[in-house]
Write a protein that holds these residues in place. Structure first.
Motif, PDB file in Angstrom:
ATOM      1  N   GLU A 168      55.492  -1.268  47.011  1.00 22.95           N
ATOM      2  CA  GLU A 168      56.292  -0.261  46.518  1.00 22.95           C
ATOM      3  C   GLU A 168      55.710   0.976  46.288  1.00 22.95           C
ATOM      4  O   GLU A 168      54.519   1.162  46.253  1.00 22.95           O
ATOM      5  CB  GLU A 168      56.661  -0.915  45.041  1.00 22.95           C
ATOM      6  N   GLU A 169      56.430   2.097  46.381  1.00 21.16           N
ATOM      7  CA  GLU A 169      56.027   3.436  46.337  1.00 21.16           C
ATOM      8  C   GLU A 169      56.480   4.096  44.791  1.00 21.16           C
ATOM      9  O   GLU A 169      57.352   3.184  44.057  1.00 21.16           O
ATOM     10  CB  GLU A 169      56.729   4.603  47.129  1.00 21.16           C
ATOM     11  N   GLN A 170      56.192   4.819  44.243  1.00 25.90           N
ATOM     12  CA  GLN A 170      56.569   5.411  42.945  1.00 25.90           C
ATOM     13  C   GLN A 170      56.924   7.056  43.063  1.00 25.90           C
ATOM     14  O   GLN A 170      56.622   7.637  43.857  1.00 25.90           O
ATOM     15  CB  GLN A 170      55.353   5.381  41.942  1.00 25.90           C
ATOM     16  N   TYR A 171      57.774   7.175  42.111  1.00 23.79           N
ATOM     17  CA  TYR A 171      58.316   8.661  42.015  1.00 23.79           C
ATOM     18  C   TYR A 171      58.891   8.928  40.402  1.00 23.79           C
ATOM     19  O   TYR A 171      59.117   8.099  39.875  1.00 23.79           O
ATOM     20  CB  TYR A 171      59.785   8.880  42.699  1.00 23.79           C
ATOM     21  N   THR A 172      58.372  10.101  40.086  1.00 23.43           N
ATOM     22  CA  THR A 172      58.662  10.532  38.572  1.00 23.43           C
ATOM     23  C   THR A 172      59.640  11.610  38.730  1.00 23.43           C
ATOM     24  O   THR A 172      59.376  12.582  39.537  1.00 23.43           O
ATOM     25  CB  THR A 172      57.332  11.117  38.040  1.00 23.43           C
ATOM     26  N   PHE A 173      60.893  11.406  37.978  1.00 22.12           N
ATOM     27  CA  PHE A 173      61.736  12.280  37.859  1.00 22.12           C
ATOM     28  C   PHE A 173      61.302  13.710  37.224  1.00 22.12           C
ATOM     29  O   PHE A 173      60.862  13.776  36.295  1.00 22.12           O
ATOM     30  CB  PHE A 173      63.242  11.708  37.369  1.00 22.12           C
ATOM     31  N   LYS A 174      61.723  14.773  38.090  1.00 21.00           N
ATOM     32  CA  LYS A 174      61.321  16.146  37.580  1.00 21.00           C
ATOM     33  C   LYS A 174      62.693  16.883  37.283  1.00 21.00           C
ATOM     34  O   LYS A 174      63.834  16.395  37.129  1.00 21.00           O
ATOM     35  CB  LYS A 174      60.492  16.927  38.669  1.00 21.00           C
ATOM     36  N   TYR A 175      62.397  18.174  36.712  1.00 18.71           N
ATOM     37  CA  TYR A 175      63.361  18.962  36.175  1.00 18.71           C
ATOM     38  C   TYR A 175      64.596  19.150  36.979  1.00 18.71           C
ATOM     39  O   TYR A 175      65.662  19.135  36.765  1.00 18.71           O
ATOM     40  CB  TYR A 175      62.957  20.275  35.864  1.00 18.71           C
ATOM     41  N   GLY A 221      61.474  12.616  33.420  1.00 21.71           N
ATOM     42  CA  GLY A 221      59.835  12.219  33.064  1.00 21.71           C
ATOM     43  C   GLY A 221      59.908  10.592  33.365  1.00 21.71           C
ATOM     44  O   GLY A 221      58.871   9.910  33.474  1.00 21.71           O
ATOM     45  N   ASP A 222      60.867  10.014  33.863  1.00 25.35           N
ATOM     46  CA  ASP A 222      60.970   8.742  34.265  1.00 25.35           C
ATOM     47  C   ASP A 222      60.167   8.212  35.327  1.00 25.35           C
ATOM     48  O   ASP A 222      60.446   8.917  36.588  1.00 25.35           O
ATOM     49  CB  ASP A 222      62.522   7.934  34.228  1.00 25.35           C
ATOM     50  N   THR A 223      59.231   7.236  35.460  1.00 23.23           N
ATOM     51  CA  THR A 223      58.748   6.854  36.708  1.00 23.23           C
ATOM     52  C   THR A 223      59.150   5.790  37.103  1.00 23.23           C
ATOM     53  O   THR A 223      59.243   4.654  36.292  1.00 23.23           O
ATOM     54  CB  THR A 223      57.170   6.704  36.576  1.00 23.23           C
ATOM     55  N   SER A 239      65.797  -0.836  45.424  1.00 17.89           N
ATOM     56  CA  SER A 239      66.068  -0.978  43.814  1.00 17.89           C
ATOM     57  C   SER A 239      64.880   0.061  43.447  1.00 17.89           C
ATOM     58  O   SER A 239      63.778  -0.139  43.826  1.00 17.89           O
ATOM     59  CB  SER A 239      65.537  -2.186  43.352  1.00 17.89           C
ATOM     60  N   LEU A 240      65.489   0.895  42.679  1.00 16.80           N
ATOM     61  CA  LEU A 240      64.699   1.767  41.915  1.00 16.80           C
ATOM     62  C   LEU A 240      64.590   1.198  40.548  1.00 16.80           C
ATOM     63  O   LEU A 240      65.377   1.185  39.595  1.00 16.80           O
ATOM     64  CB  LEU A 240      65.228   3.397  41.671  1.00 16.80           C
ATOM     65  N   PHE A 241      63.236   0.853  40.130  1.00 15.60           N
ATOM     66  CA  PHE A 241      63.014  -0.036  38.897  1.00 15.60           C
ATOM     67  C   PHE A 241      62.242   0.928  38.005  1.00 15.60           C
ATOM     68  O   PHE A 241      61.098   1.443  38.006  1.00 15.60           O
ATOM     69  CB  PHE A 241      62.159  -1.324  39.358  1.00 15.60           C
ATOM     70  N   SER A 242      62.756   1.225  36.734  1.00 19.91           N
ATOM     71  CA  SER A 242      62.403   2.045  35.712  1.00 19.91           C
ATOM     72  C   SER A 242      61.124   1.473  34.969  1.00 19.91           C
ATOM     73  O   SER A 242      61.310   0.084  34.550  1.00 19.91           O
ATOM     74  CB  SER A 242      63.242   2.627  34.748  1.00 19.91           C
ATOM     75  N   ARG A 243      59.959   1.881  35.100  1.00 22.64           N
ATOM     76  CA  ARG A 243      58.800   1.673  34.322  1.00 22.64           C
ATOM     77  C   ARG A 243      59.031   1.583  32.762  1.00 22.64           C
ATOM     78  O   ARG A 243      58.392   0.851  31.885  1.00 22.64           O
ATOM     79  CB  ARG A 243      57.759   2.084  34.979  1.00 22.64           C
ATOM     80  N   LYS A 244      59.608   2.709  32.391  1.00 16.79           N
ATOM     81  CA  LYS A 244      59.674   3.027  31.151  1.00 16.79           C
ATOM     82  C   LYS A 244      60.641   2.052  30.329  1.00 16.79           C
ATOM     83  O   LYS A 244      60.301   1.377  29.163  1.00 16.79           O
ATOM     84  CB  LYS A 244      60.097   4.510  30.793  1.00 16.79           C
ATOM     85  N   VAL A 249      67.564   0.854  37.984  1.00 17.64           N
ATOM     86  CA  VAL A 249      68.214   1.955  37.702  1.00 17.64           C
ATOM     87  C   VAL A 249      69.547   1.966  38.594  1.00 17.64           C
ATOM     88  O   VAL A 249      70.329   2.164  38.298  1.00 17.64           O
ATOM     89  CB  VAL A 249      67.397   3.434  37.641  1.00 17.64           C
ATOM     90  N   ILE A 250      69.265   1.893  40.112  1.00 20.17           N
ATOM     91  CA  ILE A 250      69.952   1.942  41.005  1.00 20.17           C
ATOM     92  C   ILE A 250      69.654   0.686  42.045  1.00 20.17           C
ATOM     93  O   ILE A 250      68.622   0.294  42.063  1.00 20.17           O
ATOM     94  CB  ILE A 250      70.231   3.077  41.614  1.00 20.17           C
ATOM     95  N   PHE A 251      70.660   0.186  42.748  1.00 19.14           N
ATOM     96  CA  PHE A 251      70.605  -0.745  43.690  1.00 19.14           C
ATOM     97  C   PHE A 251      71.186   0.040  44.744  1.00 19.14           C
ATOM     98  O   PHE A 251      72.371   0.598  44.792  1.00 19.14           O
ATOM     99  CB  PHE A 251      71.044  -2.177  43.538  1.00 19.14           C
ATOM    100  N   ALA A 252      70.579   0.198  46.037  1.00 21.92           N
ATOM    101  CA  ALA A 252      71.253   0.606  47.165  1.00 21.92           C
ATOM    102  C   ALA A 252      70.973  -0.144  48.536  1.00 21.92           C
ATOM    103  O   ALA A 252      70.083  -0.934  48.692  1.00 21.92           O
ATOM    104  CB  ALA A 252      70.575   2.065  47.422  1.00 21.92           C
ATOM    105  N   ARG A 253      71.822  -0.087  49.351  1.00 20.27           N
ATOM    106  CA  ARG A 253      71.578  -0.409  50.875  1.00 20.27           C
ATOM    107  C   ARG A 253      71.931   0.612  51.746  1.00 20.27           C
ATOM    108  O   ARG A 253      73.145   1.332  51.708  1.00 20.27           O
ATOM    109  CB  ARG A 253      72.493  -1.663  50.960  1.00 20.27           C
ATOM    110  N   LEU A 254      70.847   0.618  52.776  1.00 17.79           N
ATOM    111  CA  LEU A 254      71.247   1.675  53.764  1.00 17.79           C
ATOM    112  C   LEU A 254      70.990   1.252  55.264  1.00 17.79           C
ATOM    113  O   LEU A 254      70.097   0.358  55.604  1.00 17.79           O
ATOM    114  CB  LEU A 254      70.061   2.714  53.651  1.00 17.79           C
ATOM    115  N   SER A 255      72.248   1.364  55.868  1.00 14.67           N
ATOM    116  CA  SER A 255      72.129   0.678  57.279  1.00 14.67           C
ATOM    117  C   SER A 255      72.151   1.875  58.426  1.00 14.67           C
ATOM    118  O   SER A 255      73.032   2.831  58.279  1.00 14.67           O
ATOM    119  CB  SER A 255      73.494  -0.221  57.453  1.00 14.67           C
ATOM    120  N   LEU A 256      71.139   1.772  59.316  1.00 16.08           N
ATOM    121  CA  LEU A 256      71.148   2.761  60.435  1.00 16.08           C
ATOM    122  C   LEU A 256      71.995   2.104  61.811  1.00 16.08           C
ATOM    123  O   LEU A 256      72.216   0.944  61.679  1.00 16.08           O
ATOM    124  CB  LEU A 256      69.710   3.008  60.783  1.00 16.08           C
ATOM    125  N   SER A 257      72.173   3.206  62.646  1.00 19.59           N
ATOM    126  CA  SER A 257      72.904   2.659  63.935  1.00 19.59           C
ATOM    127  C   SER A 257      72.221   3.632  64.748  1.00 19.59           C
ATOM    128  O   SER A 257      71.960   4.842  64.872  1.00 19.59           O
ATOM    129  CB  SER A 257      74.321   3.048  63.811  1.00 19.59           C
TER     130      SER A 257
END
Length: 260
Positions: A168-175, A221-223, A239-244, A249-257
């Motif tokens: 997994e990678e991490q991201y912190t939401f900014k302004y 500020g959520d990571t 899945s974007l999983f909130s550590r706090k 937070v969301i579930f997504a599915r992305l399909s390429l062609s």
């Protein structure tokens, strides 16, 4: 009632492959939905005194191709369903010659600005004949599933859950990720997902289908841990999983062609 707007795909709105960027398409879908709701007298300006406003609950987009750079395209929208809690709204995307390029289906709820809970739709009156006899030809969105971290032992993965295919990678939401409601903007989520891929990935493929289910609000500020499960090399769930808050937070599915 079917509501239509014409857009122009400028270089600023195009991706490196010279077509309408997916995040811009999502932004325009939200824009035309807002304009249509306002024209029906059920938009956010009509709810200002109530301290409530429309927010997306689910989004599904399926495209066969995208508008090219420096061409016009049209988006049409209509209300598919309306009940006490949610409203379903559909979209058709056409090229400048009126040929269908794709469709979208969205589910909306009204958010209480103070409690951040579902305000309901009982205070709104949909004008007569506002729901046309028209269907959206894409498949409904699939149910979201739990995605567990990459290092979870396989013996601990429940039957209906998925295990991340990569670390997994991490991201912190900014302004700049936060909108008027002080939660993460839908388009920022889309951008975050698209950035999981390389330039070469999109030079060879396009986004055929995107599903997003908004489970809880993300805030400044959520990571989040970005969990990714690859069904195939072209079909992935996120899945974007909130550590706090210790919840998705969301579930997504992305399909390429593959590109032709």
């Amino acid at each position: 009632m079917i509501y239509t707007q014409t857009f122009f795909n400028s270089a600023n709105d195009s991706n490196p492959e010279g077509e309408l960027a997916v995040n811009i398409l999502v932004s325009n879908i939200i824009e035309i939905a807002t304009a249509h709701a306002n024209s029906l007298g059920i938009g956010n300006p009509s709810m200002a005194d109530l301290g409530a406003g429309w927010v997306l609950s689910r989004l599904t987009i399926e495209m066969s191709r995208y508008p090219k750079c420096n061409t016009s395209y049209k988006i049409s929208t209509w209300v598919e369903n309306w009940n006490r809690h949610f409203s379903t709204r559909d979209f058709e995307i056409e090229d400048q010659y009126g040929n269908a390029m794709g469709y979208a289906r969205t589910v909306w709820m009204v958010l209480d600005m103070k409690t951040h809970e579902n305000f309901g739709l009982s205070h709104l009156t949909l004008p007569e004949n506002s729901v046309p006899d028209r269907e959206c030809p894409i498949a409904p969105q699939a149910k979201h599933v739990e995605i567990l971290p990459f290092d979870t032992p396989q013996s601990e993965v429940p039957a209906r859950a998925l295990k991340a295919s990569v670390k997994e990678e991490q991201y912190t939401f900014k302004y700049n990720d936060i909108d008027f409601y002080r939660h993460v903007n839908t388009v920022r989520y889309v951008t975050l997902l698209l950035n999981r891929y390389s330039l070469d990935d999109f030079d060879k493929h396009f986004v055929k289908r995107l599903e997003m289910s908004f489970l809880h609000e993300g805030s400044f500020g959520d990571t989040v841990d970005i969990l990714r499960h690859d069904y195939t090399s072209l079909d992935s769930a996120y899945s974007l999983f909130s550590r706090k808050d210790n919840r998705p937070v969301i579930f997504a599915r992305l399909s390429l062609s593959p590109r032709q």
